[in-house]
Design a protein around this motif. Structure first.
Motif, PDB file in Angstrom:
ATOM      1  N   ASP A  34      10.975  29.103  -8.551  1.00  0.00           N
ATOM      2  CA  ASP A  34      10.880  29.136  -7.090  1.00  0.00           C
ATOM      3  C   ASP A  34      10.173  27.868  -6.579  1.00  0.00           C
ATOM      4  N   ILE A  73      19.571  22.022  -0.915  1.00  0.00           N
ATOM      5  CA  ILE A  73      19.626  23.296  -1.637  1.00  0.00           C
ATOM      6  C   ILE A  73      18.353  24.147  -1.425  1.00  0.00           C
ATOM      7  N   ILE A 108      20.646  30.767  -8.487  1.00  0.00           N
ATOM      8  CA  ILE A 108      19.216  30.450  -8.635  1.00  0.00           C
ATOM      9  C   ILE A 108      18.374  31.492  -7.890  1.00  0.00           C
ATOM     10  N   ALA A 109      18.790  31.810  -6.669  1.00  0.00           N
ATOM     11  CA  ALA A 109      18.037  32.818  -5.888  1.00  0.00           C
ATOM     12  C   ALA A 109      18.045  34.161  -6.601  1.00  0.00           C
ATOM     13  N   THR A 145      12.249  24.672  -7.061  1.00  0.00           N
ATOM     14  CA  THR A 145      13.379  24.520  -6.129  1.00  0.00           C
ATOM     15  C   THR A 145      12.921  24.053  -4.749  1.00  0.00           C
ATOM     16  N   PHE A 192      20.927  22.118 -10.982  1.00  0.00           N
ATOM     17  CA  PHE A 192      19.989  21.790  -9.901  1.00  0.00           C
ATOM     18  C   PHE A 192      18.991  20.724 -10.377  1.00  0.00           C
ATOM     19  N   ALA A 220      22.908  28.005  -5.249  1.00  0.00           N
ATOM     20  CA  ALA A 220      21.767  28.704  -4.637  1.00  0.00           C
ATOM     21  C   ALA A 220      21.829  30.206  -4.909  1.00  0.00           C
ATOM     22  N   THR A 254      18.905  26.630   1.473  1.00  0.00           N
ATOM     23  CA  THR A 254      19.912  27.669   1.211  1.00  0.00           C
ATOM     24  C   THR A 254      19.372  28.696   0.218  1.00  0.00           C
ATOM     25  N   ILE A 255      18.617  28.234  -0.765  1.00  0.00           N
ATOM     26  CA  ILE A 255      18.018  29.177  -1.726  1.00  0.00           C
ATOM     27  C   ILE A 255      17.111  30.164  -0.990  1.00  0.00           C
ATOM     28  N   ARG A 256      16.304  29.647  -0.044  1.00  0.00           N
ATOM     29  CA  ARG A 256      15.388  30.532   0.694  1.00  0.00           C
ATOM     30  C   ARG A 256      16.173  31.570   1.506  1.00  0.00           C
ATOM     31  N   SER A 272      22.567  31.948 -14.654  1.00  0.00           N
ATOM     32  CA  SER A 272      21.540  31.409 -13.766  1.00  0.00           C
ATOM     33  C   SER A 272      20.918  30.151 -14.360  1.00  0.00           C
ATOM     34  N   SER A 294      17.811  34.076  -0.851  1.00  0.00           N
ATOM     35  CA  SER A 294      16.744  34.924  -1.417  1.00  0.00           C
ATOM     36  C   SER A 294      16.376  36.041  -0.450  1.00  0.00           C
TER      37      SER A 294
END
Lengths: 551, 253
Positions: A383, A429, A367-368, A386, A33, A364, A432-434, A26, A437
């Motif tokens: 969080d 990004i 990271i998520a 990002t 990122f 993502a 997409t992370i949200r 991660s 998640s």
């Protein structure tokens, strides 16, 4: 298997023993990122503080003394506020109609309104320019007969920009409010309905419960609109993003461009923080509802009104622009010419968007996962970091990318398509992370722990358990990243190597010669290019529904 | 033998289990009983190696597997766990569930196939190999969760209220299955529940937890006859008496 004895992990009692993805993986994703999205922002802010090789605030002093700044700020905020308000007024009632009523054809309407996202706002603007161009005789009539000084029907003004952007961004409000309505505990409304009228239940229970989703969606749309470059540039508005671009590309004044972005960044960063507070631990997107289905409101005699409202919105946002572009393009021979004119850009746009979306999803996911599995300050700091790129206008990010990567050592990236991929990753990004998640949040941690108790290799647990279980989020994240990448223009316009333009840049360039037939044909081709892979993946997403309720 | 010595665990500032010490003997069936929020699941997760204790030590056959500074990976402990929600993987068939863990054992494909067949037969699921979890009934899902765990031949089987959602008849059938498994295999079972009725017929010892501490331990009949505290009496009777209060209902961790 015989126990081989305890091994020491050292002073790491905060580490959860059972995680599928090791922390170092991660951290690699977070570092990549930071390289793509955070470093350019740091370079950009630092650059604005340097004048003639010395640290100076003169750019900011000039900014504060500039009387035009107030008008600029007013225009930008008015545009964003108008779009956010308009999107709420359209998006929230539509979400309610689709989720809580027995509106006819609502399953089809749900897909139809999402089609809006396939038509980037600058294309919608092209369509409107083209349409009103056809009414020039009407404008001429008003000018001649009524003695008006300027055209009555014009798209080159603020209300028109608000109109075009509202019709593009309302689905974000609808999606958020639908998510809120799906995830809320319907028993709360049922309990209320035992002692109050439906209107009171709506006002006192439903609306307060979905308020964070609505407010959060409105903030999202506000930020999208205030950082939007394509539509204001096409419609010739005097807003921050256009001025930043002009400072940079016309006057070659990077520092002034960056400094003039700062009031905008201050607003958006504040709003991003506020939005995170509002949403707390809630999910942005709901893949499926886990709560009991609520009772539907019977529309009865209001059925016609509800349907007309929904069809009007979908017609204006989807049907009219597409029909306009089709009419504008004319015969099939135009498409042949358009394909010849921009063949290279069409292929490169498709491939760049697909590659960027794939890399975005991979980064993502890691990271998520880190954010979801790291309770406390570590997770919440990452969080917040990002989300930061989302708060910066695309043009500002583009300048940052140039300052970061335009060096002799990094020409192998800067002078190629690589810089466009980096720009797309940096821009999209956060969304997409949200989405990923939200999916990870809904997975029971026992599913991973059961895997850890069966299989020691994290790679196998990752591919065989975590990735399949996260598939709905990964597909949705890819689709969002692909759609947004296909229509990106603000950052790619600045960083694209000479002669290596994407399709949106090609359309933007051709537009300088007016909304020609070829431009309309290229817009139609771009919509089809985005629609096909999205349609395939959405059908995959629907097939995954067989596991619904077990994930 | 499993030995817990002065085990404490908390989340942030809230203690969940405090200074817990007990032993579990080889092939014993120990029940851990207590109201919601008493720390039962946390205790099980500490034994499994899914959580690290804040203080104290856990040993298995004399080997320290958990302490604030030492942590043996769950797989190395040869511990199997059946979760309250069963944690069945929705994208895998019954056979794939069993194969998944066996694949890491470096056995031939033929031996793996035989092992899968044997395991499925032992829980009477041999007819359902190609089904997904959503195509199984409640009892079949329970049996699949048990099959997945026992296929890896654990020394210790941890059961976290796995029968709580079953009707009484199915519950009895599953309890019989667990007893058979314990008798035919060399397994030590630790069974967690909040329902005193589930341990009434158990022949093994039980530990009663309240607010993260051991309230009472011994055999069910002995404790019932001599509860020693009003809480134990009230909890076993399934009624609350005046002045007797179970721990606050906080979520199981």
């Amino acid at each position: 298997m015989v126990p081989t004895g305890p091994y020491r992990l050292g002073n790491c009692d905060k580490i959860k023993p059972m995680v599928v993805v090791p922390k170092y993986v991660s951290w690699i994703a977070i570092a990549l990122f930071a390289l793509a999205a955070l470093l350019p922002l740091i370079f950009m802010v630092a650059g604005s503080l340097v004048v003639d090789g010395r640290v100076s605030l003169s750019n900011y002093r000039t900014l504060l003394s500039d009387s035009g700044q107030r008008a600029l700020l007013f225009n930008s905020v008015l545009l964003a506020f108008g779009v956010a308000l308009g999107a709420c007024l359209i998006g929230a009632p539509l979400a309610f109609l689709l989720q809580r009523t027995d509106l006819v054809f609502k399953n089809y309407l749900r897909y139809a309104y999402l089609l809006t996202l396939l038509i980037p706002p600058y294309m919608s603007a092209v369509a409107w320019i083209h349409r009103l161009g056809r009414y020039q005789w009407l404008n001429q009539f008003f000018v001649n007969m009524l003695g008006k000084d300027e055209a009555v029907l014009s798209v080159y003004n603020l209300p028109a920009a608000i109109f075009v952007l509202t019709l593009y961004y309302f689905p974000f409000i609808t999606l958020m409010v639908e998510s809120g309505l799906q995830t809320m505990n319907h028993r709360l409304e049922e309990a209320g309905s035992l002692c109050a009228s439906p209107a009171t239940v709506l006002r006192r229970i439903t609306l307060p419960l979905i308020y964070p989703y609505l407010a959060s969606g409105a903030i999202f749309v506000f930020i999208f609109a205030i950082t939007e470059y394509g539509v204001p540039a096409l419609l010739g508005l005097n807003v921050y993003t256009v001025v930043i671009f002009a400072h940079f590309s016309a006057y070659y004044n990077e520092a002034a461009a960056t400094a003039s972005a700062m009031p905008l960044v201050a607003i958006t960063v504040t709003l991003v923080v506020l939005q995170r507070q509002l949403m707390g631990n809630r999910s942005y997107v709901t893949m499926e509802s886990h709560t009991a289905h609520p009772s539907r409101i019977r529309l009865g005699k209001w059925q016609g009104l509800g349907l007309t409202f929904s069809l009007c919105i979908i017609s204006l946002s989807v049907v009219v622009p597409i029909v306009d572009l089709l009419i504008g393009a004319g015969s099939l021979s135009t498409y042949q010419v358009a394909l010849k004119t921009a063949e290279r850009q069409i292929i490169s746009s498709f491939l760049l968007s697909a590659v960027a979306a794939t890399l975005i999803v991979i980064l993502a996911l890691f990271i998520a996962y880190f954010i979801e599995k790291s309770p406390g300050r570590g997770g919440s700091t990452i969080d917040l970091l990002t989300v930061l790129p989302f708060a910066f206008p695309a043009t500002v990010l583009g300048i940052g990318l140039i300052k970061t990567w335009n060096r002799p050592l990094t020409q192998f990236i800067y002078g190629t398509y690589g810089i466009i991929v980096i720009a797309l990753i940096a821009r999209f990004i956060p969304f997409t992370i949200r989405v990923i998640s939200s999916t990870l949040k809904s997975l029971s941690k026992n599913l991973e722990e059961a895997a850890g108790l069966s299989e020691p290799r994290w790679t196998r647990n990752f591919w065989k358990i975590l990735v399949p279980l996260s598939r709905p989020g990964l597909i949705a994240g890819w689709v969002i990243a692909f759609i947004l990448s296909s229509g990106e223009i603000g950052a790619t316009l600045l960083v694209a190597p000479p002669g290596e333009a994407t399709l949106p840049i090609r359309i933007h360039t051709l537009l300088h010669y007016g909304a020609s037939k070829i431009v309309c044909a290229l817009c139609v081709i771009a919509i089809i290019m985005t629609f096909l892979p999205v349609a395939i993946l959405v059908s995959c997403l629907r097939r995954l529904r067989k596991f619904e309720g077990y994930v | 033998m499993i030995e817990l010595k002065g085990i404490s665990k908390g989340y942030r500032t809230i203690p969940v289990v405090e200074n817990i010490s007990f032993e579990v003997y080889r092939r014993e069936f120990l029940s851990i009983l207590g109201p919601s929020g008493s720390g039962k699941t946390t205790l099980l997760r500490l034994i499994a190696g899914l959580e690290r204790p804040d203080s104290g030590e856990i040993t298995i056959d004399g080997l320290t597997v958990s302490s604030p500074h030492t942590m043996m990976a769950p797989l190395q402990r040869r511990v199997g766990m059946i979760f309250q929600d069963l944690a069945l993987w929705p994208h895998m068939t019954v056979v794939e569930h069993i194969e998944y863990g066996l694949r890491s054992k470096n056995i031939s494909r033929e031996a793996e196939r035989r092992k899968v067949e044997e395991t499925l037969r032992s829980v009477n699921l041999q007819e359902h190999g190609k089904r997904y979890p959503y195509e199984l009934s409640g009892g079949e899902k329970q049996r699949l969760a048990i099959a997945r765990t026992i296929s890896l031949e654990p020394r210790i089987l941890l059961l976290d209220e796995p029968l709580s959602s079953l009707d009484p008849l199915l519950k009895q059938a599953m309890q019989r299955l667990l007893c058979d498994l314990r008798e035919t295999r060399d397994i030590t079972c630790i069974y967690v529940t909040h329902d005193p009725r589930e341990v009434m017929n158990s022949v093994g010892r039980m530990i009663l937890l309240n607010k993260g501490k051991i309230e009472r331990q011994g055999f069910y009949e002995d404790i019932r006859r001599n509860p020693a505290s009003r809480f134990v009496e009230a909890f076993l009777m399934g009624t609350k008496k005046e002045g007797v209060e179970a721990s606050p209902d906080r979520s199981e961790t």
